[in-house]
Design an enzyme around this catalytic site. Structure first.
Site, short mmCIF file in Angstrom:
data_model
loop_
_atom_site.label_atom_id
_atom_site.label_comp_id
_atom_site.label_asym_id
_atom_site.label_seq_id
_atom_site.Cartn_x
_atom_site.Cartn_y
_atom_site.Cartn_z
N LYS A 73 0.86 -1.18 0.00
CA LYS A 73 0.00 0.00 0.00
C LYS A 73 0.90 1.23 0.00
CE LYS A 73 -4.44 1.12 0.32
NZ LYS A 73 -5.61 0.43 -0.21
N GLY A 185 -25.27 2.85 0.67
CA GLY A 185 -24.33 3.52 -0.25
C GLY A 185 -24.60 3.12 -1.68
N GLY A 187 -22.77 4.29 -4.47
CA GLY A 187 -21.68 4.81 -5.29
C GLY A 187 -21.22 3.75 -6.27
N ASN A 188 -19.94 3.69 -6.52
CA ASN A 188 -19.39 2.73 -7.49
C ASN A 188 -19.78 1.28 -7.12
OD1 ASN A 188 -16.98 0.81 -8.20
ND2 ASN A 188 -16.92 2.43 -9.72
N VAL A 189 -19.50 0.87 -5.90
CA VAL A 189 -19.76 -0.52 -5.50
C VAL A 189 -21.26 -0.78 -5.38
CG1 VAL A 189 -19.39 -2.22 -3.65
CG2 VAL A 189 -17.56 -0.63 -4.25
N GLY A 190 -21.97 0.07 -4.63
CA GLY A 190 -23.39 -0.17 -4.36
C GLY A 190 -24.26 -0.12 -5.60
#
Ligand code: NAD
Length: 371
Positions: A73, A185, A187-190
């Site tokens: 990371k 949520g 967003g991108n994932v949800g």
């Protein structure tokens, strides 16, 4: 001070550049299975310790996903809100040049907080190798038309969360068409998870975003909800549903709760509010292992983040190989289904929670006891 153990970290690197004002960190946790994979985040508070914790999570995530990657990371200590686009670009380029001795050989970058496809393009161009990062723009190719980027916008993580949910429901002998689902949520994932589940005729009764939760026990028209969110900025402007506070989504009478937004969504004192029989952690650290243990004792199945949201890292492997988005969707589907099934079988056999089973499998793979 970052502590070492039998897994890692192998390297902790701090880089500075007086000219651009860069302060950056890279932790290469473990490369036994392949080059360390992990995103770069840009925040004013990022530290070596934070990066090291996230690098270890990546070591486990890539091992559980059974990818030939290790864990790493990186972080750039800066506040993007106070930077011009040009200043941000200079910081990313300076970081990429400083990390050249390690990247892509031991470290392959990816987007994370405040870092998207544009930043990955700056990173690989300054590094000189398109292999040094994934999550690049789809039009950035090694040869025109081939070996191009696969950005997060293709929705690999949400697609993986969808398959995780299907396998977990099968494990619980529940029919996708007969259960009720809430998604925290959008967003991108949800939003991708919601779209795929909706196509399968799942009854999604609630979704939330930073402005609030909407709930209709008869089910939401997800296409319309997504259209409204895009047009007006929030799901709360969808008309045919009750409006609730953001937090209320965790206590609704649903069968499945999919998390896809904030960390620490469910606190220890809130555990008894949760009515769901299945929690799929699409977001990172929505609970703690201790809270997951309480859910396990209550008979609530929690599919942890390290397996449920691995679609993104599986996609990055496909991009690293120079394959196509079609090949990416096929591999995310196969790996998520296989890995979630394996972890659930192991958890059942040992009567432990899925996170513990996943960590046993990951450690065996990393430390070489199992192929
Ligand atoms: P995103 O920024 O695209 O979307 C986040 C969504 O959460 C937005 O709709 C926002 O309105 C909503 N939100 C913010 N605060 C909220 C609150 N208090 N209650 C309800 N909703 C709220 O982010 P994303 O990429 O979809 O990531 C979501 C989570 O998934 C994060 O934890 C991230 O670390 C994790 N994750 C993402 C990926 C990926 O590929 N995008 C991969 C692995 C893990």
């Amino acid at each position: 001070m970052v502590k070492k153990d039998s897994i890692g970290p192998e390297k902790t690197i701090k880089v500075e550049d007086k000219e651009t004002g860069l302060i950056g960190f890279l932790v290469i946790d473990n490369t036994i299975r392949g080059p360390g994979k992990g995103g770069i985040r840009m925040t004013p508070t990022v530290s070596m310790e934070e990066v090291a914790r996230l690098a270890r999570a990546m070591t486990f995530k890539t091992a559980i996903a059974d990818l030939p990657f290790g864990g790493a990371k990186a972080g750039i200590k800066a506040d993007p809100k106070t930077l011009t686009k040009e200043q941000k670009k200079l910081l990313v380029e300076s970081f990429a040049k400083k990390l050249k001795p390690y990247s892509p050989k031991e470290y392959i970058a990816a987007p994370d907080i405040n870092m998207g496809e544009q930043e990955m393009e700056w990173y690989v161009k300054a590094n000189g190798s398109l292999k040094s990062a994934t999550g690049k723009p789809s039009n950035l190719c090694i040869r025109p038309g081939e070996e191009c980027g696969i950005p997060h916008e293709f929705g690999s993580t949400g697609f993986g969360v969808y398959h995780t949910t299907l396998i977990a429901l099968k494990h619980l002998n529940l029919d996708i068409k007969k259960v009720t689902i809430a998604i925290e949520g959008l967003g991108n994932v949800g939003s991708f998870a919601a779209e795929y589940l909706y196509k399968d005729k799942a009854k999604i009764v609630s979704v939330s975003d930073s402005k609030g939760t909407i709930y209709n026990e008869k089910g939401l028209d997800i296409k319309e909800v997504l259209r409204i969110k895009k047009e007006k900025g929030s799901v709360i402007y969808y008309e045919n549903a009750k409006k609730l506070g953001t937090k209320e989504i965790i206590s609704l009478p649903v069968d499945v709760l999919i998390t896809a937004a904030i960390p620490d969504l469910i606190k220890e004192e809130e555990v008894d509010k949760v009515k769901a029989r299945l929690i799929v952690e699409g977001s990172n650290i929505p609970t703690t292992p201790k809270i997951e243990e309480i859910f396990h004792k209550k008979g609530i199945l929690v599919i942890p983040d390290i397996i449920a949201n691995a679609g993104g890292v599986i996609s990055s492997y496909v991009e690293h190989l120079g394959q196509t988005p079609e090949e990416m969707f096929a591999l995310v589907r196969k790996k998520i289904r296989d890995n979630v099934s394996l972890v659930l079988e192991e958890a059942k056999k040992l009567n432990i929670k899925p996170r513990d089973a996943a960590l046993i499998i990951a450690k065996e793979r990393i430390l070489g006891k199992k192929s």
